[in-house]
Write a protein that holds these residues in place. Sequence first.
Motif, PDB file in Angstrom:
ATOM      1  N   UNK A  32      -2.355  -6.240   0.923  1.00 15.04           N
ATOM      2  CA  UNK A  32      -2.651  -4.837   0.613  1.00 15.04           C
ATOM      3  C   UNK A  32      -3.141  -4.695  -0.833  1.00 15.04           C
ATOM      4  N   UNK A  33      -2.514  -5.434  -1.755  1.00 21.05           N
ATOM      5  CA  UNK A  33      -2.940  -5.391  -3.165  1.00 21.05           C
ATOM      6  C   UNK A  33      -4.346  -5.958  -3.316  1.00 21.05           C
ATOM      7  N   UNK A  34      -4.602  -7.091  -2.645  1.00 22.08           N
ATOM      8  CA  UNK A  34      -5.932  -7.697  -2.706  1.00 22.08           C
ATOM      9  C   UNK A  34      -6.991  -6.778  -2.092  1.00 22.08           C
ATOM     10  N   UNK A  35      -6.618  -6.077  -1.016  1.00 20.73           N
ATOM     11  CA  UNK A  35      -7.556  -5.153  -0.363  1.00 20.73           C
ATOM     12  C   UNK A  35      -7.904  -3.993  -1.290  1.00 20.73           C
ATOM     13  N   UNK A  36      -6.891  -3.494  -2.035  1.00 21.89           N
ATOM     14  CA  UNK A  36      -7.139  -2.408  -2.986  1.00 21.89           C
ATOM     15  C   UNK A  36      -8.075  -2.870  -4.102  1.00 21.89           C
ATOM     16  N   UNK A  37      -7.854  -4.087  -4.599  1.00 25.40           N
ATOM     17  CA  UNK A  37      -8.736  -4.643  -5.637  1.00 25.40           C
ATOM     18  C   UNK A  37     -10.157  -4.816  -5.100  1.00 25.40           C
ATOM     19  N   UNK A  38     -10.252  -5.274  -3.842  1.00 29.07           N
ATOM     20  CA  UNK A  38     -11.561  -5.507  -3.240  1.00 29.07           C
ATOM     21  C   UNK A  38     -12.327  -4.199  -3.054  1.00 29.07           C
ATOM     22  N   UNK A  39     -11.594  -3.125  -2.755  1.00 28.21           N
ATOM     23  CA  UNK A  39     -12.260  -1.830  -2.599  1.00 28.21           C
ATOM     24  C   UNK A  39     -12.895  -1.378  -3.918  1.00 28.21           C
ATOM     25  N   UNK A  40     -12.200  -1.664  -5.011  1.00 30.90           N
ATOM     26  CA  UNK A  40     -12.753  -1.311  -6.317  1.00 30.90           C
ATOM     27  C   UNK A  40     -13.999  -2.157  -6.633  1.00 30.90           C
ATOM     28  N   UNK A  41     -13.923  -3.443  -6.285  1.00 27.59           N
ATOM     29  CA  UNK A  41     -15.082  -4.322  -6.487  1.00 27.59           C
ATOM     30  C   UNK A  41     -16.241  -3.860  -5.621  1.00 27.59           C
ATOM     31  N   UNK A  42     -15.951  -3.500  -4.373  1.00 29.71           N
ATOM     32  CA  UNK A  42     -16.980  -3.024  -3.440  1.00 29.71           C
ATOM     33  C   UNK A  42     -17.670  -1.779  -3.993  1.00 29.71           C
ATOM     34  N   UNK A  43     -16.889  -0.878  -4.564  1.00 33.12           N
ATOM     35  CA  UNK A  43     -17.454   0.346  -5.130  1.00 33.12           C
ATOM     36  C   UNK A  43     -18.415   0.016  -6.269  1.00 33.12           C
ATOM     37  N   UNK A  44     -18.016  -0.936  -7.103  1.00 33.89           N
ATOM     38  CA  UNK A  44     -18.881  -1.344  -8.222  1.00 33.89           C
ATOM     39  C   UNK A  44     -20.150  -2.023  -7.716  1.00 33.89           C
ATOM     40  N   UNK A  45     -19.998  -2.885  -6.715  1.00 33.37           N
ATOM     41  CA  UNK A  45     -21.144  -3.602  -6.150  1.00 33.37           C
ATOM     42  C   UNK A  45     -22.152  -2.627  -5.543  1.00 33.37           C
ATOM     43  N   UNK A  46     -21.658  -1.616  -4.847  1.00 36.65           N
ATOM     44  CA  UNK A  46     -22.555  -0.634  -4.217  1.00 36.65           C
ATOM     45  C   UNK A  46     -23.315   0.169  -5.271  1.00 36.65           C
ATOM     46  N   UNK A  47     -22.663   0.428  -6.409  1.00 37.52           N
ATOM     47  CA  UNK A  47     -23.332   1.187  -7.476  1.00 37.52           C
ATOM     48  C   UNK A  47     -24.438   0.371  -8.132  1.00 37.52           C
ATOM     49  N   UNK A  48     -24.173  -0.931  -8.289  1.00 30.01           N
ATOM     50  CA  UNK A  48     -25.154  -1.797  -8.949  1.00 30.01           C
ATOM     51  C   UNK A  48     -26.207  -2.350  -7.996  1.00 30.01           C
ATOM     52  N   UNK A  49     -25.947  -2.252  -6.670  1.00 28.62           N
ATOM     53  CA  UNK A  49     -26.896  -2.755  -5.681  1.00 28.62           C
ATOM     54  C   UNK A  49     -26.963  -4.267  -5.639  1.00 28.62           C
ATOM     55  N   UNK A  50     -25.846  -4.914  -5.911  1.00 32.01           N
ATOM     56  CA  UNK A  50     -25.779  -6.387  -5.923  1.00 32.01           C
ATOM     57  C   UNK A  50     -25.661  -6.897  -4.476  1.00 32.01           C
ATOM     58  N   UNK A  51     -26.758  -7.475  -3.948  1.00 35.39           N
ATOM     59  CA  UNK A  51     -26.775  -7.934  -2.549  1.00 35.39           C
ATOM     60  C   UNK A  51     -25.841  -9.117  -2.336  1.00 35.39           C
ATOM     61  N   UNK A  52     -25.827 -10.072  -3.278  1.00 37.99           N
ATOM     62  CA  UNK A  52     -24.944 -11.235  -3.134  1.00 37.99           C
ATOM     63  C   UNK A  52     -23.480 -10.819  -3.226  1.00 37.99           C
ATOM     64  N   UNK A  53     -23.199  -9.919  -4.151  1.00 37.80           N
ATOM     65  CA  UNK A  53     -21.832  -9.409  -4.276  1.00 37.80           C
ATOM     66  C   UNK A  53     -21.389  -8.686  -3.024  1.00 37.80           C
ATOM     67  N   UNK A  54     -22.332  -7.993  -2.378  1.00 40.16           N
ATOM     68  CA  UNK A  54     -22.028  -7.280  -1.135  1.00 40.16           C
ATOM     69  C   UNK A  54     -21.648  -8.257  -0.027  1.00 40.16           C
ATOM     70  N   UNK A  55     -22.386  -9.383   0.075  1.00 36.00           N
ATOM     71  CA  UNK A  55     -22.078 -10.394   1.093  1.00 36.00           C
ATOM     72  C   UNK A  55     -20.714 -11.040   0.828  1.00 36.00           C
ATOM     73  N   UNK A  56     -20.423 -11.302  -0.437  1.00 32.14           N
ATOM     74  CA  UNK A  56     -19.129 -11.897  -0.794  1.00 32.14           C
ATOM     75  C   UNK A  56     -17.989 -10.944  -0.463  1.00 32.14           C
ATOM     76  N   UNK A  57     -18.196  -9.663  -0.718  1.00 37.89           N
ATOM     77  CA  UNK A  57     -17.167  -8.663  -0.386  1.00 37.89           C
ATOM     78  C   UNK A  57     -16.951  -8.595   1.123  1.00 37.89           C
ATOM     79  N   UNK A  58     -18.032  -8.661   1.885  1.00 38.02           N
ATOM     80  CA  UNK A  58     -17.924  -8.612   3.349  1.00 38.02           C
ATOM     81  C   UNK A  58     -17.143  -9.806   3.873  1.00 38.02           C
ATOM     82  N   UNK A  59     -17.427 -10.996   3.318  1.00 42.03           N
ATOM     83  CA  UNK A  59     -16.715 -12.210   3.724  1.00 42.03           C
ATOM     84  C   UNK A  59     -15.227 -12.101   3.399  1.00 42.03           C
TER      85      UNK A  59
END
Length: 260
Positions: free
Chosen positions: A172-199
């Motif tokens: 649950x803690x890791x998922x919360x951290x990942x959501x924050x990373x996902x939000x940042x990735x979506x703002x910056x439009x980082x395609x590789x970061x998006x794939x890593x978040x999905x994995x």
Amino acid sequence: MVASTVLALANSRAVDVYVKYADMLVGRDKACRLGQYFARLLAYLVGQQVARQGKTAGRIEWLATLAKIQQALATTRKVMRSGKFVNFAQLAIRALAAQSGGGDEVVWVLGVVHKLGMCVFMAADTLGLLGTTLALIRLRDPARITRIAQRGWMYALAAQALSALYQLRTVAIRSADLRRVRSHVEKTGDAMGDRECTTEEHALSVQRTTLSRQLAMSVLDLTIPVKGLGVLPLHEGLVALAGTATSLMGAQDVLAKAAA
């Protein structure tokens, strides 16, 4: 025509999966366990019917038959797992020697407790088989051996449930951290970061499902030794239903491996 049909049936996937399932000792054990606890559940239901409507020859015969089924399957399972305490002793010693292996110490400690508890359970269970069922050795207090086995199983299940609960918290803690990373990735439009978040999201989802299932099975199974030791006055129907449910879940897990 008949020969070709029989050959097709013998080579069918269903038969192939069944053969693989039956070939595994754990598969046969889960099948026997399902029959044992389902018979216990039926015995409870028939007993309730007797309490409400009175005894009949048919109901008494049903109860006797179900009791025989439970005893036969319980004995069969004890024979199949006899000596397995050596396996859990080996696993416990290796885990202790590893000294957590640089991983999470809470998970490590609970894992060691689980293995030691299962070792005690299996050792006492094997001793009871030799002394009570097979009468190969003489036991001064067979009932005490049974209590020791149930205590070992209870502690093992409790440790397993706590470990699953703790790891779910970590997920649950890791998922919360990942959501924050996902939000940042979506703002910056980082395609590789998006794939890593999905994995990573997929991996956490699989882990969460596995841990949730393990927690449910451990808690349900815990009702069996808890009732057997008289720790809590649990309802017989609830315990029988819990054993049936976890047996079915365990059989499904083995079946999935056989079908893979």
